[in-house]
Design an enzyme around this catalytic site. Sequence first.
Site, short mmCIF file in Angstrom:
data_model
loop_
_atom_site.label_atom_id
_atom_site.label_comp_id
_atom_site.label_asym_id
_atom_site.label_seq_id
_atom_site.Cartn_x
_atom_site.Cartn_y
_atom_site.Cartn_z
N ASP A 119 40.72 26.98 22.74
CA ASP A 119 39.79 26.91 23.87
C ASP A 119 38.74 25.84 23.57
O ASP A 119 38.03 25.92 22.57
CB ASP A 119 39.14 28.30 24.06
CG ASP A 119 38.26 28.38 25.31
OD1 ASP A 119 37.78 27.32 25.78
OD2 ASP A 119 38.05 29.50 25.80
N ASP A 169 41.31 24.29 30.12
CA ASP A 169 40.90 24.03 28.73
C ASP A 169 41.36 25.09 27.73
O ASP A 169 40.90 25.12 26.61
CB ASP A 169 39.39 23.83 28.64
CG ASP A 169 38.64 25.13 28.53
OD1 ASP A 169 39.07 26.10 29.18
OD2 ASP A 169 37.65 25.19 27.79
N GLU A 170 42.25 25.97 28.15
CA GLU A 170 42.75 26.98 27.23
C GLU A 170 44.27 26.89 27.14
O GLU A 170 44.93 26.81 28.18
CB GLU A 170 42.45 28.39 27.73
CG GLU A 170 41.02 28.82 27.66
CD GLU A 170 40.81 30.00 28.58
OE1 GLU A 170 40.59 31.11 28.08
OE2 GLU A 170 40.89 29.81 29.82
P1 TTP Z 1 35.45 27.94 29.98
O1 TTP Z 1 36.48 27.87 28.89
O2 TTP Z 1 35.16 29.25 30.62
O3 TTP Z 1 34.07 27.39 29.45
P2 TTP Z 1 33.72 26.16 28.54
O4 TTP Z 1 34.91 25.49 27.95
O5 TTP Z 1 32.83 25.26 29.34
O6 TTP Z 1 32.84 26.80 27.39
P3 TTP Z 1 33.29 27.71 26.16
O7 TTP Z 1 34.78 27.85 26.23
O8 TTP Z 1 32.84 26.95 24.96
O9 TTP Z 1 32.55 28.99 26.33
O10 TTP Z 1 35.84 26.95 31.16
C1 TTP Z 1 36.47 25.71 30.91
C2 TTP Z 1 36.05 24.66 31.90
O11 TTP Z 1 36.45 25.05 33.20
C3 TTP Z 1 34.56 24.49 31.95
O12 TTP Z 1 34.12 23.47 31.08
C4 TTP Z 1 34.28 24.21 33.37
C5 TTP Z 1 35.45 24.72 34.13
N1 TTP Z 1 35.12 25.89 34.96
C6 TTP Z 1 35.10 25.76 36.35
O13 TTP Z 1 35.34 24.68 36.88
N2 TTP Z 1 34.80 26.84 37.12
C7 TTP Z 1 34.52 28.07 36.58
O14 TTP Z 1 34.26 29.04 37.30
C8 TTP Z 1 34.54 28.20 35.13
C9 TTP Z 1 34.24 29.52 34.46
C10 TTP Z 1 34.84 27.09 34.39
MG MG Z 2 36.34 26.58 26.96
#
Ligand code: TTP
Ligand code: MG
Length: 405
Positions: free
Chosen positions: A9, A103-104
Amino acid sequence: MEKIIMCIDMDAFFASVEQKSNPRLLGKPVAVIGSGSRTVITTASYEARRFGVKTGMTVYEARRLCPDLILVRGNSEKYIDTCRELEGIYRDFTPHLELYSIDEAFLDITRTHHLFNGPERVAALIKGRIMDRFGITCTVGIGPNLLIAKLASDMAKPDGMKWIKIEDVGRLLEELPVGELWGIGPATEKALNMMGIKTCGQLGRTPVSVLRSRFGILGESLKTMGMGIWTRPLITGEERPVSVGHSLTLPRDVWKREEMESWILLLSDKVARRARGYGYEGRTVSLTLRYPDFETFTKQKGLHTPTNDTHQIYRQVLSILDSIRLRDRVRLIGVRLSGLTRESNQMSLFSGLERRKALFKAIDTINNRYGELSLAWAASICKEGPSGRPITPSTGKELMRPSVY
Ligand code: TTP
Ligand code: MG
């Protein structure tokens, strides 16, 4: 054989990509916002998170917590490109992988980790390659299944690595609050707490009948989740896609049925078009709604025969909407088509259907060539936008946010 699943992630993904492409943002509190007129924080850099800035906050709320916050408008193409390249890196370590969200990713390295001297070495190599190529960090969780791998990565964030071995799962879950588990949202957490179930250990020991009477069929999975068991296999390339969906945070909360219908048509069309693009039809349609207080729920309905017809999906979603008593305005709408099977090529009994298919093909060709929504259904063009101005199809497109649910 015990499975070894890895969850990768990215840390503050959109914000990290922006910080990397503009060095002036490095080390600073940065928030990425959507491109619609309403400005909601999509993600915040860890520097901003220290002030309490979170995904979903409005710019106003975030600025109050962190006056020096730097806002950057998101550029989804940049993130999607990064995501594609990341897949290439992962594939060097295993062919069994699922790109779960932008991103996962989940990697099944059960059969390949020994080639690299074990799971932790795979994690270190992947982290190193991502840093070399993009200059951004990620967190890697390793476990015997998706649920535990995801938990490990959540626990090790940011820029971390954690391996939860199968023999440690029970001890770890014993005291873990249920809300920490992937897939248990605030509403479920609250409902469980009301029943006196606070930790995963307690959840795993609750008789399934008790959970079933409160949560229906979900009760089964809740119990197994409490026990740290997760049976869903990875959805790797060969089976993909199992569903196509789009969701949208609306430029303003809507209450009027007519306005909701416009958005639903727009989303149904996007979903149907993607299914047609893949050559798939689906037999289940689901509608996700989110209220202004972020309570989110999904309701689904099956179709008699699989479809990828915009209007059939649209009508099905409307019938789901009919069955819901809304308690507030709606902030986000999502439409999903699942239970996908390959489009049948057999001649249809109804010639009208053939004509519709030809019509959709023509529309898709035009939109693929000249940009999304070059041709849109008139009813999906909203009567008025957030400031009372009409929304044209092209601005409708700008309001789209990447769907990550
Ligand atoms: P996440 O993996 O939830 O968050 P992150 O990577 O920003 O932070 P971390 O994993 O370190 O806690 O979401 C991944 C990306 O997806 C995030 O950078 C932005 C996008 N996103 C959206 O576009 N809409 C949303 O509702 C969420 C939760 C994330
Ligand atoms: Mg993330």
